[in-house]
Design a protein around this motif. Structure first.
Motif, PDB file in Angstrom:
ATOM      1  N   GLY A  85      53.114  41.169  38.341  1.00  0.00           N
ATOM      2  CA  GLY A  85      52.024  40.633  39.150  1.00  0.00           C
ATOM      3  C   GLY A  85      50.861  40.139  38.305  1.00  0.00           C
ATOM      4  O   GLY A  85      50.256  39.104  38.609  1.00  0.00           O
ATOM      5  N   ASP A  86      50.524  40.866  37.233  1.00  0.00           N
ATOM      6  CA  ASP A  86      49.429  40.447  36.360  1.00  0.00           C
ATOM      7  C   ASP A  86      49.754  39.156  35.609  1.00  0.00           C
ATOM      8  O   ASP A  86      48.870  38.374  35.283  1.00  0.00           O
ATOM      9  CB  ASP A  86      49.110  41.551  35.345  1.00  0.00           C
ATOM     10  N   ARG A  87      51.030  38.936  35.319  1.00  0.00           N
ATOM     11  CA  ARG A  87      51.434  37.814  34.486  1.00  0.00           C
ATOM     12  C   ARG A  87      52.009  36.641  35.278  1.00  0.00           C
ATOM     13  O   ARG A  87      52.327  35.599  34.694  1.00  0.00           O
ATOM     14  CB  ARG A  87      52.462  38.284  33.456  1.00  0.00           C
ATOM     15  N   GLY A  88      52.172  36.810  36.584  1.00  0.00           N
ATOM     16  CA  GLY A  88      52.796  35.747  37.367  1.00  0.00           C
ATOM     17  C   GLY A  88      52.250  35.666  38.777  1.00  0.00           C
ATOM     18  O   GLY A  88      51.113  36.031  39.055  1.00  0.00           O
ATOM     19  N   ARG A  89      53.086  35.206  39.686  1.00  0.00           N
ATOM     20  CA  ARG A  89      52.690  34.998  41.075  1.00  0.00           C
ATOM     21  C   ARG A  89      52.958  36.273  41.871  1.00  0.00           C
ATOM     22  O   ARG A  89      54.079  36.791  41.889  1.00  0.00           O
ATOM     23  CB  ARG A  89      53.461  33.815  41.666  1.00  0.00           C
ATOM     24  N   ARG A  90      51.919  36.766  42.544  1.00  0.00           N
ATOM     25  CA  ARG A  90      52.005  38.055  43.213  1.00  0.00           C
ATOM     26  C   ARG A  90      52.572  37.974  44.627  1.00  0.00           C
ATOM     27  O   ARG A  90      53.143  38.940  45.121  1.00  0.00           O
ATOM     28  CB  ARG A  90      50.615  38.699  43.239  1.00  0.00           C
ATOM     29  N   ILE A  91      52.416  36.839  45.307  1.00  0.00           N
ATOM     30  CA  ILE A  91      52.872  36.730  46.689  1.00  0.00           C
ATOM     31  C   ILE A  91      54.387  36.911  46.809  1.00  0.00           C
ATOM     32  O   ILE A  91      54.849  37.689  47.660  1.00  0.00           O
ATOM     33  CB  ILE A  91      52.436  35.383  47.303  1.00  0.00           C
ATOM     34  N   LEU A 211      38.478  41.490  29.696  1.00  0.00           N
ATOM     35  CA  LEU A 211      38.260  42.279  28.485  1.00  0.00           C
ATOM     36  C   LEU A 211      39.187  41.828  27.363  1.00  0.00           C
ATOM     37  O   LEU A 211      38.881  42.002  26.188  1.00  0.00           O
ATOM     38  CB  LEU A 211      38.483  43.769  28.758  1.00  0.00           C
ATOM     39  N   VAL A 212      40.345  41.253  27.729  1.00  0.00           N
ATOM     40  CA  VAL A 212      41.314  40.754  26.756  1.00  0.00           C
ATOM     41  C   VAL A 212      41.695  39.336  27.170  1.00  0.00           C
ATOM     42  O   VAL A 212      42.108  39.115  28.313  1.00  0.00           O
ATOM     43  CB  VAL A 212      42.576  41.643  26.699  1.00  0.00           C
ATOM     44  N   VAL A 352      36.456  48.619  38.263  1.00  0.00           N
ATOM     45  CA  VAL A 352      36.364  48.853  36.816  1.00  0.00           C
ATOM     46  C   VAL A 352      37.568  48.294  36.060  1.00  0.00           C
ATOM     47  O   VAL A 352      37.564  48.295  34.821  1.00  0.00           O
ATOM     48  CB  VAL A 352      36.197  50.355  36.486  1.00  0.00           C
ATOM     49  N   SER A 353      38.604  47.812  36.759  1.00  0.00           N
ATOM     50  CA  SER A 353      39.775  47.247  36.091  1.00  0.00           C
ATOM     51  C   SER A 353      39.565  45.761  35.825  1.00  0.00           C
ATOM     52  O   SER A 353      39.141  45.023  36.720  1.00  0.00           O
ATOM     53  CB  SER A 353      41.036  47.431  36.952  1.00  0.00           C
ATOM     54  N   PRO A 354      39.879  45.281  34.628  1.00  0.00           N
ATOM     55  CA  PRO A 354      39.708  43.860  34.310  1.00  0.00           C
ATOM     56  C   PRO A 354      40.749  43.004  35.012  1.00  0.00           C
ATOM     57  O   PRO A 354      41.852  43.473  35.323  1.00  0.00           O
ATOM     58  CB  PRO A 354      39.895  43.821  32.788  1.00  0.00           C
ATOM     59  N   PRO A 355      40.448  41.741  35.283  1.00  0.00           N
ATOM     60  CA  PRO A 355      41.356  40.894  36.070  1.00  0.00           C
ATOM     61  C   PRO A 355      42.713  40.686  35.426  1.00  0.00           C
ATOM     62  O   PRO A 355      43.711  40.532  36.124  1.00  0.00           O
ATOM     63  CB  PRO A 355      40.590  39.574  36.201  1.00  0.00           C
ATOM     64  N   GLU A 356      42.785  40.676  34.074  1.00  0.00           N
ATOM     65  CA  GLU A 356      44.057  40.405  33.416  1.00  0.00           C
ATOM     66  C   GLU A 356      45.048  41.561  33.515  1.00  0.00           C
ATOM     67  O   GLU A 356      46.229  41.402  33.217  1.00  0.00           O
ATOM     68  CB  GLU A 356      43.839  40.053  31.936  1.00  0.00           C
TER      69      GLU A 356
END
Length: 439
Positions: A85-91, A211-212, A352-356
């Motif tokens: 999900g973080d690296r691609g399409r979540r739907i 953050l990254v 508190v979690s970064p978007p990436e």
């Protein structure tokens, strides 16, 4: 003069629309529906557990061992799912998860051996493993921080819809035609919502400061998450708290059956009508958390962390309740505090979690919940040896430890929220709480 019906409807519609903080509530409604229908299967299995136990000839140790063996599979896969999900399409991931639990709900009703039953529950758990990381990540990007706790609490309210309908339908249908049929009937709404989601949901853009940079690998993503002090403390606390979310409802089904000889229909009614108390926890808790975070996120974290202490007290109250009604009161009281605890924790993690690596942040808590699963066979062994009342009571000290560790994360919360959302001003005075604002 009393408001007319159209005016009341417009007022209710405006309040629902306001949940999104200015953003469309359509994604929330669709994800709400998907979250509700997955609860139908889970609660049906919980309320029918005594019948399933008797059908397959299991004792309490066998039942809790089955749960302890099944639950980890979905939890372990939550992190790989979140990384996708973080690296691609979540739907597409959210839709595939829903279709998976719908299919394995049908397979649960078809199971003829304990092994096949275990496989069916593993598959259903795998589908539901999508919800926490992927749904929560999507909601964090669909809606602004100012509405985050209310949106997440509204999404969690879907669990109450499923928790209300699932036990009622499962209990009465099972009483009439057996425990298998409810799993066939309850899978139908899932497939209807899968079609709606395929047509209507669109992937949102990630929000918040990174953050990254780039697309961090697994080690980098987890390292950045554990470098956030608030998350690190909550990760340590969560294994002690996870039993409330994972094992308490099935345990209460066995408690009602074994201690007070309550049949499946009556159990369905009892476990359905905890819904108003879950909603109370959501309504009051989300308002307090949103306003608490706006004024002082650290204080909000301390309050919701310490909310686990009353849960421990009410578990002990239920364990030694002299009558069914006192046991029910304790169970409903647990729902109020557990709902505040869970929705507050999810809201803080989203901030508190970064978007990436935000989906991975939610999944991280699914992984550490594995340690909480250790309590299930312990409860089963103690329950078989000394009775289910004593088995329930042994979970209370775990909650006390978890509450104290979670509350200690409050000292870092303001700084950690500000790293992701620089406009966060913890010194802003919070508004006084008025319950009428939530109604």
């Amino acid at each position: 003069m009393e408001a007319s019906v159209p005016e009341v409807r417009r007022g209710l519609g405006a309040r629902i629309a306001a949940l999104g903080g200015g953003a469309s509530i359509a994604p929330l409604l669709i994800l709400f529906g998907l979250n509700a229908v997955d609860e139908l299967d889970r609660t049906a299995f919980s309320v029918l557990l005594p019948e399933i136990r008797d059908h397959f000839g299991l004792n309490l140790t066998g039942v809790t061992a089955l749960q302890a063996a099944v639950i980890p599979v979905g939890l372990v896969l939550a992190l790989p799912i979140a990384r996708l999900g973080d690296r691609g399409r979540r739907i597409p991931i959210a839709i595939a998860g829903a279709a998976t639990w719908g299919l394995f709900s049908i397979f649960t009703g078809l199971a003829t051996t304990v092994v096949l039953l275990g496989i069916a529950r593993v598959g259903a758990g795998l589908g539901r493993a999508v919800n926490s990381p992927i749904h929560s990540s999507l909601l964090s990007d669909y809606y602004p921080p100012s509405a985050r706790a209310k949106v997440i609490s509204a999404h969690r309210a879907a669990n109450t819809v499923g928790a209300f309908c699932g036990p009622l339908i499962a209990g009465f249908v099972a009483q009439a035609v057996g425990w298998r049929v409810p799993f066939f009937a309850l899978s139908a709404p899932t497939f209807a919502l899968v079609v709606v989601a395929m047509v209507a949901l669109k992937n949102p853009e990630p929000t918040g400061s990174r953050l990254v940079e780039g697309r961090p690998n697994f080690r980098t993503a987890i390292g950045s998450l554990l470098g956030i002090r608030t998350l690190r403390r909550l990760v340590i606390a969560f294994p002690f708290l996870a039993f409330v979310a994972i094992g308490l409802q099935p345990l209460f089904a066995l408690y009602y059956s074994d201690v007070f000889n309550v049949g499946p229909g009556a159990r369905g009614v009892i476990q359905s009508f905890d819904t108003p108390f879950i909603l109370l926890g959501l309504v009051v808790g989300s308002t307090l958390i949103d306003r608490g975070i706006a004024g002082d996120a650290g204080r909000a974290v301390r309050y919701f962390g310490l909310g686990a202490l009353p849960i421990a007290v009410f578990i002990l109250g239920a364990a030694w309740a002299p009558s069914l009604w006192i046991g029910i009161v304790c169970a409903y009281s647990i729902q109020v505090f557990a709902t505040v605890l869970i929705s507050g924790g999810v809201a803080i993690v989203s901030l508190v979690s970064p978007p990436e690596s935000r989906a991975s942040g939610f999944a991280l808590f699914e992984i550490v919940a594995l340690l909480g699963v250790i309590a299930l066979p312990i409860v089963g062994r103690v329950g078989d040896s000394f009775g289910i009342r004593t088995g329930m009571a042994v979970t209370a000290p775990m909650l006390v430890v978890g509450a104290l560790i979670a509350a200690s994360a409050g000292r870092f919360a303001n700084d950690d929220v500000r790293r992701i959302y620089p406009d966060h001003k913890p010194d802003a005075p919070s508004q006084p709480f008025d319950l009428t604002d939530t109604l």
